[in-house]
Design a protein around this motif. Structure first.
Motif, PDB file in Angstrom:
ATOM      1  N   ASN A 168      32.978  36.716  60.442  1.00  0.00           N
ATOM      2  CA  ASN A 168      32.246  36.798  59.175  1.00  0.00           C
ATOM      3  C   ASN A 168      31.659  38.193  59.036  1.00  0.00           C
ATOM      4  OD1 ASN A 168      32.224  33.897  58.179  1.00  0.00           O
ATOM      5  ND2 ASN A 168      31.407  33.643  60.244  1.00  0.00           N
ATOM      6  N   SER A 169      31.644  38.681  57.795  1.00  0.00           N
ATOM      7  CA  SER A 169      31.063  40.001  57.544  1.00  0.00           C
ATOM      8  C   SER A 169      30.489  40.057  56.140  1.00  0.00           C
ATOM      9  CB  SER A 169      32.107  41.105  57.730  1.00  0.00           C
ATOM     10  OG  SER A 169      33.150  40.958  56.786  1.00  0.00           O
ATOM     11  N   TYR A 170      29.525  40.928  55.978  1.00  0.00           N
ATOM     12  CA  TYR A 170      28.913  41.158  54.671  1.00  0.00           C
ATOM     13  C   TYR A 170      28.481  42.611  54.585  1.00  0.00           C
ATOM     14  CZ  TYR A 170      25.224  41.493  51.166  1.00  0.00           C
ATOM     15  OH  TYR A 170      24.454  41.904  50.113  1.00  0.00           O
ATOM     16  N   ARG A 171      28.943  43.294  53.537  1.00  0.00           N
ATOM     17  CA  ARG A 171      28.484  44.660  53.269  1.00  0.00           C
ATOM     18  C   ARG A 171      27.378  44.570  52.222  1.00  0.00           C
ATOM     19  NH1 ARG A 171      30.089  49.605  54.272  1.00  0.00           N
ATOM     20  NH2 ARG A 171      32.164  48.952  54.924  1.00  0.00           N
ATOM     21  N   TYR A 172      26.243  45.168  52.559  1.00  0.00           N
ATOM     22  CA  TYR A 172      25.120  45.173  51.622  1.00  0.00           C
ATOM     23  C   TYR A 172      25.535  45.812  50.301  1.00  0.00           C
ATOM     24  CZ  TYR A 172      22.203  43.690  55.483  1.00  0.00           C
ATOM     25  OH  TYR A 172      21.663  42.965  56.530  1.00  0.00           O
ATOM     26  N   HIS A 173      25.099  45.232  49.206  1.00  0.00           N
ATOM     27  CA  HIS A 173      25.350  45.690  47.838  1.00  0.00           C
ATOM     28  C   HIS A 173      26.821  45.569  47.427  1.00  0.00           C
ATOM     29  CE1 HIS A 173      21.245  47.109  47.843  1.00  0.00           C
ATOM     30  NE2 HIS A 173      21.501  47.770  48.961  1.00  0.00           N
ATOM     31  N   SER A 174      27.607  44.750  48.152  1.00  0.00           N
ATOM     32  CA  SER A 174      28.997  44.536  47.745  1.00  0.00           C
ATOM     33  C   SER A 174      29.036  43.560  46.567  1.00  0.00           C
ATOM     34  CB  SER A 174      29.824  43.997  48.921  1.00  0.00           C
ATOM     35  OG  SER A 174      29.294  42.780  49.387  1.00  0.00           O
ATOM     36  N   THR A 175      30.154  43.535  45.877  1.00  0.00           N
ATOM     37  CA  THR A 175      30.312  42.658  44.720  1.00  0.00           C
ATOM     38  C   THR A 175      31.557  41.787  44.911  1.00  0.00           C
ATOM     39  OG1 THR A 175      31.558  44.355  43.516  1.00  0.00           O
ATOM     40  CG2 THR A 175      29.181  44.261  43.128  1.00  0.00           C
ATOM     41  N   ILE A 176      31.660  40.741  44.113  1.00  0.00           N
ATOM     42  CA  ILE A 176      32.803  39.832  44.203  1.00  0.00           C
ATOM     43  C   ILE A 176      34.097  40.631  44.140  1.00  0.00           C
ATOM     44  CG2 ILE A 176      34.046  37.978  43.009  1.00  0.00           C
ATOM     45  CD1 ILE A 176      31.336  36.933  42.072  1.00  0.00           C
ATOM     46  N   GLY A 177      35.000  40.332  45.050  1.00  0.00           N
ATOM     47  CA  GLY A 177      36.274  41.032  45.123  1.00  0.00           C
ATOM     48  C   GLY A 177      36.308  42.101  46.189  1.00  0.00           C
ATOM     49  N   ASP A 178      35.142  42.567  46.617  1.00  0.00           N
ATOM     50  CA  ASP A 178      35.094  43.553  47.701  1.00  0.00           C
ATOM     51  C   ASP A 178      35.485  42.884  49.019  1.00  0.00           C
ATOM     52  OD1 ASP A 178      34.198  45.433  45.897  1.00  0.00           O
ATOM     53  OD2 ASP A 178      32.109  45.386  46.585  1.00  0.00           O
ATOM     54  N   ARG A 179      36.047  43.667  49.907  1.00  0.00           N
ATOM     55  CA  ARG A 179      36.526  43.151  51.191  1.00  0.00           C
ATOM     56  C   ARG A 179      35.446  42.416  51.985  1.00  0.00           C
ATOM     57  NH1 ARG A 179      38.518  46.706  56.253  1.00  0.00           N
ATOM     58  NH2 ARG A 179      38.920  44.982  57.648  1.00  0.00           N
ATOM     59  N   ASN A 180      34.266  42.955  52.068  1.00  0.00           N
ATOM     60  CA  ASN A 180      33.199  42.364  52.874  1.00  0.00           C
ATOM     61  C   ASN A 180      32.127  41.697  52.023  1.00  0.00           C
ATOM     62  OD1 ASN A 180      34.083  43.157  55.591  1.00  0.00           O
ATOM     63  ND2 ASN A 180      33.789  45.222  54.817  1.00  0.00           N
ATOM     64  N   TYR A 181      32.549  41.113  50.905  1.00  0.00           N
ATOM     65  CA  TYR A 181      31.601  40.420  50.041  1.00  0.00           C
ATOM     66  C   TYR A 181      31.286  39.046  50.623  1.00  0.00           C
ATOM     67  CZ  TYR A 181      29.584  37.903  46.139  1.00  0.00           C
ATOM     68  OH  TYR A 181      28.752  37.161  45.369  1.00  0.00           O
ATOM     69  N   PHE A 182      30.034  38.638  50.484  1.00  0.00           N
ATOM     70  CA  PHE A 182      29.603  37.307  50.894  1.00  0.00           C
ATOM     71  C   PHE A 182      28.390  36.937  50.065  1.00  0.00           C
ATOM     72  CE2 PHE A 182      27.135  34.293  53.337  1.00  0.00           C
ATOM     73  CZ  PHE A 182      28.103  33.395  53.742  1.00  0.00           C
ATOM     74  N   ASP A 183      28.246  35.651  49.728  1.00  0.00           N
ATOM     75  CA  ASP A 183      26.999  35.179  49.144  1.00  0.00           C
ATOM     76  C   ASP A 183      26.655  33.830  49.763  1.00  0.00           C
ATOM     77  OD1 ASP A 183      27.821  32.887  47.517  1.00  0.00           O
ATOM     78  OD2 ASP A 183      28.674  34.320  46.122  1.00  0.00           O
ATOM     79  N   GLU A 184      25.430  33.405  49.566  1.00  0.00           N
ATOM     80  CA  GLU A 184      24.918  32.225  50.264  1.00  0.00           C
ATOM     81  C   GLU A 184      25.596  30.920  49.876  1.00  0.00           C
ATOM     82  OE1 GLU A 184      20.601  32.269  51.461  1.00  0.00           O
ATOM     83  OE2 GLU A 184      20.562  33.629  49.744  1.00  0.00           O
ATOM     84  N   THR A 185      26.380  30.929  48.806  1.00  0.00           N
ATOM     85  CA  THR A 185      27.088  29.706  48.420  1.00  0.00           C
ATOM     86  C   THR A 185      28.399  29.556  49.188  1.00  0.00           C
ATOM     87  OG1 THR A 185      28.303  30.760  46.592  1.00  0.00           O
ATOM     88  CG2 THR A 185      26.112  29.827  46.090  1.00  0.00           C
ATOM     89  N   MET A 186      28.804  30.583  49.883  1.00  0.00           N
ATOM     90  CA  MET A 186      30.059  30.568  50.632  1.00  0.00           C
ATOM     91  C   MET A 186      29.835  29.995  52.036  1.00  0.00           C
ATOM     92  SD  MET A 186      31.282  34.357  49.400  1.00  0.00           S
ATOM     93  CE  MET A 186      32.839  34.393  50.220  1.00  0.00           C
ATOM     94  N   GLU A 187      30.863  29.418  52.598  1.00  0.00           N
ATOM     95  CA  GLU A 187      30.803  28.867  53.946  1.00  0.00           C
ATOM     96  C   GLU A 187      31.107  29.951  54.973  1.00  0.00           C
ATOM     97  OE1 GLU A 187      30.197  25.675  55.217  1.00  0.00           O
ATOM     98  OE2 GLU A 187      29.449  25.265  53.191  1.00  0.00           O
ATOM     99  N   LEU A 188      30.386  29.953  56.052  1.00  0.00           N
ATOM    100  CA  LEU A 188      30.693  30.839  57.167  1.00  0.00           C
ATOM    101  C   LEU A 188      31.792  30.212  57.999  1.00  0.00           C
ATOM    102  CD1 LEU A 188      27.124  31.897  58.345  1.00  0.00           C
ATOM    103  CD2 LEU A 188      28.818  33.326  57.199  1.00  0.00           C
ATOM    104  N   LYS A 189      32.691  31.041  58.517  1.00  0.00           N
ATOM    105  CA  LYS A 189      33.753  30.559  59.402  1.00  0.00           C
ATOM    106  C   LYS A 189      33.173  30.298  60.780  1.00  0.00           C
ATOM    107  CE  LYS A 189      37.066  33.400  56.984  1.00  0.00           C
ATOM    108  NZ  LYS A 189      37.787  34.671  57.042  1.00  0.00           N
ATOM    109  N   LYS A 190      33.655  29.245  61.410  1.00  0.00           N
ATOM    110  CA  LYS A 190      33.238  28.922  62.779  1.00  0.00           C
ATOM    111  C   LYS A 190      34.223  29.527  63.737  1.00  0.00           C
ATOM    112  CE  LYS A 190      30.716  24.653  62.122  1.00  0.00           C
ATOM    113  NZ  LYS A 190      30.575  23.285  62.543  1.00  0.00           N
TER     114      LYS A 190
END
Length: 94
Positions: A72-94
């Motif tokens: 799992n990864s998240y880039r700060y200030h990323s937007t939908i469609g960006d490679r490392n986009y994530f938001d709290e409604t998405m599931e994290l991979k186990k």
């Protein structure tokens, strides 16, 4: 002297690490004090969301690894469609 127990993949226990990385020319570095390691996904998930809610520049990423593989990864200030986009409604991979 106390010895820390840090499980490894050799012991058959999954190891999750969650940390913030600052990317820059010539490489990247882990932000000191913002790294955790645990055999428990629930703890890793909680750490990921705590770091997700912090405010860093777009040069920073939150990474979660499992047995040395980024899951799992998240880039700060990323937007939908960006490679490392994530938001709290998405599931994290186990």
């Amino acid at each position: 002297m106390t010895e820390k127990y840090l499980p490894t993949t050799d012991s058959g226990v999954d190891v999750y690490k969650v940390y913030v990385v600052k990317q820059r020319r010539g490489g990247s570095e882990v932000v000191k004090g913002l790294k955790t390691q645990t055999p428990f996904f629930s703890s890793a998930k909680a750490a990921f969301f705590e770091l997700y809610r912090m405010n860093f520049s777009e040069n920073h990423l939150v990474l979660m690894t499992k047995n040395r593989t980024v899951i799992n990864s998240y880039r700060y200030h990323s937007t939908i469609g960006d490679r490392n986009y994530f938001d709290e409604t998405m599931e994290l991979k186990k």
